[in-house]
Design a protein around this motif. Structure first.
Motif, short mmCIF file in Angstrom:
data_model
loop_
_atom_site.label_atom_id
_atom_site.label_comp_id
_atom_site.label_asym_id
_atom_site.label_seq_id
_atom_site.Cartn_x
_atom_site.Cartn_y
_atom_site.Cartn_z
N ALA A 68 4.31 4.73 9.17
CA ALA A 68 3.28 3.60 9.73
C ALA A 68 2.93 2.56 8.86
N ILE A 69 2.82 2.91 7.56
CA ILE A 69 2.84 1.50 6.83
C ILE A 69 3.93 0.68 6.96
N THR A 104 0.91 -1.31 0.03
CA THR A 104 0.09 0.00 -0.16
C THR A 104 0.94 1.17 0.11
N SER A 105 2.10 1.03 0.36
CA SER A 105 2.84 2.02 0.11
C SER A 105 2.88 2.85 -1.20
N TRP A 106 2.84 2.19 -2.21
CA TRP A 106 2.75 2.62 -3.55
C TRP A 106 1.59 3.54 -4.01
N PRO A 107 0.36 2.91 -3.68
CA PRO A 107 -0.96 3.94 -3.88
C PRO A 107 -0.67 5.20 -2.71
N TYR A 108 -0.36 4.86 -1.63
CA TYR A 108 -0.15 6.16 -0.64
C TYR A 108 0.83 7.18 -1.15
N GLU A 165 5.35 11.82 4.77
CA GLU A 165 6.27 10.78 5.08
C GLU A 165 6.06 10.14 6.37
N TRP A 166 5.39 10.67 7.43
CA TRP A 166 5.04 9.84 8.49
C TRP A 166 3.94 8.63 8.13
#
Length: 140
Positions: free
Chosen positions: A126-127, A84-88, A121-122
């Motif tokens: 969290a991810i 999910t870091s990519w869509p985030y 960036e936080w």
């Protein structure tokens, strides 16, 4: 189990890199004058994106491999969380990046945009913590 350990290692490295950006790079960047801050931000952002993106993909792939091998749904959950870091990044961070990159010279809102970028960036921290936590839970 090797794929699971590798997934955990990549997720932990992702978390560590995101924490480094948030706790070390961002305060140092904000201590600079506006021109130096903007000059430092662009190449740092490119390198950070490449590093975090690669670690996220590697962690997700290793988590999927562990899921395929063991069948424990928690491996799939951890892989999806780190992925999910990519869509985030694309939907939340990139709009701020684009505004910053479109500025040829520091503008009145440059410092505020860099501060906003640092707060976003936080979310990556969290991810990383969530995916590392899930992988660590499985390995415990």
């Amino acid at each position: 189990m090797l794929a699971g350990l590798i997934a955990f290692a990549f997720a932990a490295a992702f978390t560590g890199a995101a924490l480094y950006i948030a706790l070390v790079e961002q305060p140092a960047r904000l201590a600079l004058d506006d021109t130096s801050m903007m000059r430092e931000w662009a190449p740092s952002d490119r390198r950070g994106f490449a590093l975090l993106g690669a670690l996220a993909v590697a962690g997700a792939l290793a988590g999927l491999a562990a899921y395929g091998r063991v069948g424990d749904i928690r491996w799939l959950l951890g892989a999806l969380i780190v992925a999910t870091s990519w869509p985030y990044f694309y939907f939340v961070v990139v709009p701020v990046n684009n505004r910053l990159l479109s500025q040829n010279q520091p503008e009145a809102d440059s410092r505020e945009l860099v501060r906003e970028w640092g707060l976003l960036e936080w979310g990556l921290v969290a991810i990383g913590l969530a995916s590392s936590g899930v992988f660590g839970w499985i390995l415990a």
